[in-house]
Enzyme design. Structure first.
Site, PDB file in Angstrom:
ATOM      1  N   ASP A  18       0.815  -1.215   0.000  1.00  0.00           N
ATOM      2  CA  ASP A  18       0.000   0.000   0.000  1.00  0.00           C
ATOM      3  C   ASP A  18       0.849   1.265   0.000  1.00  0.00           C
ATOM      4  OD1 ASP A  18       0.788  -0.818   2.612  1.00  0.00           O
ATOM      5  OD2 ASP A  18      -0.652   0.561   3.506  1.00  0.00           O
ATOM      6  N   GLU A  28      -0.682  -1.860   5.241  1.00  0.00           N
ATOM      7  CA  GLU A  28       0.249  -1.826   6.372  1.00  0.00           C
ATOM      8  C   GLU A  28       0.230  -0.478   7.069  1.00  0.00           C
ATOM      9  OE1 GLU A  28       3.569  -1.003   8.776  1.00  0.00           O
ATOM     10  OE2 GLU A  28       3.353  -0.038   6.829  1.00  0.00           O
TER      11      GLU A  28
END
Length: 391
Positions: free
Chosen positions: A79, A136
């Site tokens: 991400d 994350e």
């Protein structure tokens, strides 16, 4: 050819993949384009299986080696961050307000290149499970995968490894330590309720901002006077909101912040103390206050000794003992890979990303960019770690 030599020959391919991902940054649980890219590449590499049923946008892939052996997990985060990129190079973010400012595009590419090598050569013992994990950056991706969806029950591993690029560490180096390496992370939110009124008549009001200041000071006192000074603990008030005009005392005030520590007992203790301090501080002034903790939190990231020693041996083989930093201090930043390490042995380590040009540009900086020169080395570390289990 050694794995590093092979991966060096794929450097241009890796660079193009990484920069394509960088141009299409996506926030946690929204990584559809990244997921599609990862799946397409894994299919072209010939991995044995691909599973996209975890954490909305996660990808799990498996590769079977030519010999029986253990199952090793390798994880990369995929991400981006809600940051507006200020770079001007051609591969900068194409999306407003989103940017790969932490190098997850590089982590994903290193794992993809390792997957290509392992699927092509298969000269290893056992099986590899590749975890491409979303969200994350504070959105709970690992918790969703590991705790809620129990990915490690469907894909059990004997050990697991992950790494993060580190701009202040020179390229060509690794930093590894056994034990705690990244702090826990908890978020808290406080609402103080008073009585609004005219600012010229404060005696007719109950000023929640007064309580907020006492709570702020009280928290600092808890850390300074009730916790062992040698313990690592940070309690930071990062937000305070109260009122909308200059001639009125507001009826409520909001505070928010974060807690970081490397000691789970200290973590539990400070959480309990805050739940006592906050309401009682407000009660002393005739007001009320509540504290709640955020849904997303991370435990301490703890490397197991055997796996840390293996990682050190692999890194030493690749770059020499002089380029493996063993005295790295515990970091107060957090990492949700901790959820994997709570379930299975493993190691989380740092790979140097720094050059003379970028060492002053840290993670989460709007001018950050991953150093493509380190991709073959990072991928080689992952490959050599898997190969080391033949011994």
């Amino acid at each position: 050819m050694t794995p590093l030599e092979v991966l060096q020959s794929w450097k241009d391919e890796a660079r193009d993949i990484r920069r394509t991902i960088h141009q299409h940054p996506e926030l946690g649980f929204e990584e559809q384009h990244t997921q599609e890219t990862v799946v397409q590449l894994l299919q072209s590499y010939g991995v044995d299986s691909i599973d996209t049923s975890f954490a909305k946008t996660g990808v799990i892939a498996t590769i079977q080696g030519d010999h029986a052996g253990k199952t090793i997990g390798l994880r990369a985060d995929i991400d981006a961050l809600p940051i507006q990129e200020d770079n001007t190079f051609f591969h900068k973010s194409t999306l407003v307000g989103k940017m790969h400012a932490c190098g997850h595009d590089g982590h994903t590419t290193m794992l993809l290149m390792a997957a290509k090598y392992l699927a092509t050569h298969r000269n290893f013992h056992g099986k590899v499970v590749l975890f491409f994990q979303p969200a994350e950056e504070g959105r709970g991706g690992a918790e969703a995968m590991v705790v809620k969806e129990k990915v490690l029950e469907r894909y059990p591993v004997d050990a697991i490894y992950a790494m993060h690029n580190w701009p202040t560490l020179a390229a060509g180096k690794f930093a590894i330590k056994s034990g705690s390496i990244m702090a826990s992370s908890d978020r808290f939110f406080i609402r103080i309720t008073g009585k609004s009124g005219h600012a010229a008549q404060p005696h007719n009001t109950q000023d929640p901002l007064l309580v907020a200041t006492h709570i702020y000071q009280g928290i600092q006192g808890l850390v300074a006077r009730t916790i062992e000074p040698t313990e690592s603990l940070v309690v930071a008030i990062t937000q305070m909101h109260c009122g909308e005009t200059t001639n009125a005392i507001a009826g409520y005030a909001d505070m928010a912040g974060t807690i970081r520590t490397h000691n789970e007992a200290i973590r539990a203790d400070i959480l309990q103390k805050l739940q006592v301090l906050v309401p009682h501080m407000a009660e002393a002034f005739g007001m009320t206050a509540t504290i709640r903790f955020g849904e997303i939190s991370h435990p301490v990231t703890v490397n197991t000794p055997i796996e840390a020693e293996r990682a050190i041996a692999v890194a030493t083989k690749l770059v020499g003992v002089e380029n493996v930093v063993l005295d790295i201090s515990e970091q107060m930043t957090s990492e949700d890979f901790a959820f994997f390490l709570e379930k299975v042995p493993g190691c989380y380590l740092f790979i140097g990303n720094g050059t003379q040009e970028n060492q002053s540009i840290g993670l989460h900086n709007s001018h950050y960019d991953f150093n493509d020169d380190i991709t073959p080395l990072g991928a080689s570390f992952l490959v050599e770690t898997v190969l080391s289990y033949a011994k």
